[in-house]
Motif scaffolding. Sequence first.
Motif, PDB file in Angstrom:
ATOM      1  N   ASN A 185      27.734 -63.346 -32.977  1.00 20.42           N
ATOM      2  CA  ASN A 185      28.564 -62.169 -32.712  1.00 20.42           C
ATOM      3  C   ASN A 185      30.027 -62.460 -33.060  1.00 20.42           C
ATOM      4  O   ASN A 185      30.882 -62.628 -32.202  1.00 20.42           O
ATOM      5  N   THR A 221      29.762 -65.249 -25.966  1.00 17.72           N
ATOM      6  CA  THR A 221      28.900 -64.333 -26.699  1.00 17.72           C
ATOM      7  C   THR A 221      27.971 -65.148 -27.579  1.00 17.72           C
ATOM      8  O   THR A 221      28.223 -66.330 -27.829  1.00 17.72           O
ATOM      9  N   SER A 228      32.997 -60.074 -31.651  1.00 15.30           N
ATOM     10  CA  SER A 228      33.409 -60.341 -30.275  1.00 15.30           C
ATOM     11  C   SER A 228      34.188 -61.648 -30.180  1.00 15.30           C
ATOM     12  O   SER A 228      35.191 -61.745 -29.458  1.00 15.30           O
ATOM     13  N   GLU A 229      33.762 -62.652 -30.919  1.00 17.02           N
ATOM     14  CA  GLU A 229      34.493 -63.926 -30.921  1.00 17.02           C
ATOM     15  C   GLU A 229      35.918 -63.729 -31.446  1.00 17.02           C
ATOM     16  O   GLU A 229      36.867 -64.329 -30.922  1.00 17.02           O
ATOM     17  N   GLY A 239      34.940 -59.327 -20.558  1.00 12.11           N
ATOM     18  CA  GLY A 239      33.979 -58.852 -21.537  1.00 12.11           C
ATOM     19  C   GLY A 239      34.234 -57.409 -21.920  1.00 12.11           C
ATOM     20  O   GLY A 239      35.056 -56.719 -21.301  1.00 12.11           O
ATOM     21  N   TRP A 240      33.502 -56.956 -22.930  1.00 11.32           N
ATOM     22  CA  TRP A 240      33.709 -55.618 -23.464  1.00 11.32           C
ATOM     23  C   TRP A 240      32.431 -55.111 -24.104  1.00 11.32           C
ATOM     24  O   TRP A 240      31.611 -55.869 -24.593  1.00 11.32           O
ATOM     25  N   ARG A 241      32.304 -53.803 -24.089  1.00 16.71           N
ATOM     26  CA  ARG A 241      31.242 -53.112 -24.822  1.00 16.71           C
ATOM     27  C   ARG A 241      31.750 -51.707 -25.105  1.00 16.71           C
ATOM     28  O   ARG A 241      32.051 -50.958 -24.180  1.00 16.71           O
ATOM     29  N   SER A 284      35.047 -66.251 -21.526  1.00 18.54           N
ATOM     30  CA  SER A 284      34.379 -65.226 -22.313  1.00 18.54           C
ATOM     31  C   SER A 284      33.371 -65.947 -23.188  1.00 18.54           C
ATOM     32  O   SER A 284      33.606 -67.077 -23.622  1.00 18.54           O
ATOM     33  N   HIS A 325      34.115 -49.081 -32.819  1.00 20.31           N
ATOM     34  CA  HIS A 325      34.258 -50.483 -33.234  1.00 20.31           C
ATOM     35  C   HIS A 325      35.277 -50.594 -34.366  1.00 20.31           C
ATOM     36  O   HIS A 325      35.518 -49.628 -35.096  1.00 20.31           O
ATOM     37  N   ALA A 356      39.044 -52.905 -28.378  1.00 20.26           N
ATOM     38  CA  ALA A 356      38.612 -53.981 -27.475  1.00 20.26           C
ATOM     39  C   ALA A 356      39.763 -54.960 -27.252  1.00 20.26           C
ATOM     40  O   ALA A 356      40.042 -55.359 -26.112  1.00 20.26           O
TER      41      ALA A 356
END
Length: 178
Positions: free
Chosen positions: A139, A135, A142-143, A99-101, A133, A107, A112
Amino acid sequence: MEKVMTYAETERLILRGWRREDLPVFAAMNMDARVMRYFPAPLTEAETEAFYDRIQEEFDGKGWGLYAVELKATGGFIGYVGLHEIGFEADFTPGVEIGWRLAADHHNRGYATEAAKAVLGLAESHGIERLYSFTAEVNKPSERVMQKIGMEKLGEFDHPKLTAGSTLCRHVLYGMKF
């Protein structure tokens, strides 16, 4: 500044252990509505500190975790990308997720994806045989990262920690075997 372990380097990033001085930026990031728009709510400073403590515990217990991401150009902390033991029951658990943030100002720059590709190598070196992974279905950014790092869509599920009917409840699930 305390000395921390460097786990991986990419062209633009350093994936390292966490420093206490990362906490103010991490807290601000977790309170930013742009960063947290695909989560049920922003985190308070106390929730961020508890999250930081859980990250440290996972590193202490497993030898891997959510790696702090630093920009090589500035030395600044911009978020995390890493590995985390999945914390709920589903038909694909127990398991490890990637995962990531990242802070909103970072962004859409490929960070990422760049960091996640390095984390795939770390996962494999730790003997992790399968990564997941997931989400919220909404989102899409992220996908796209999941797709760019070579993960395969396995399906969709309703996240057990979210309220049915929430726009965030329905999740996409991706996976990868090594």
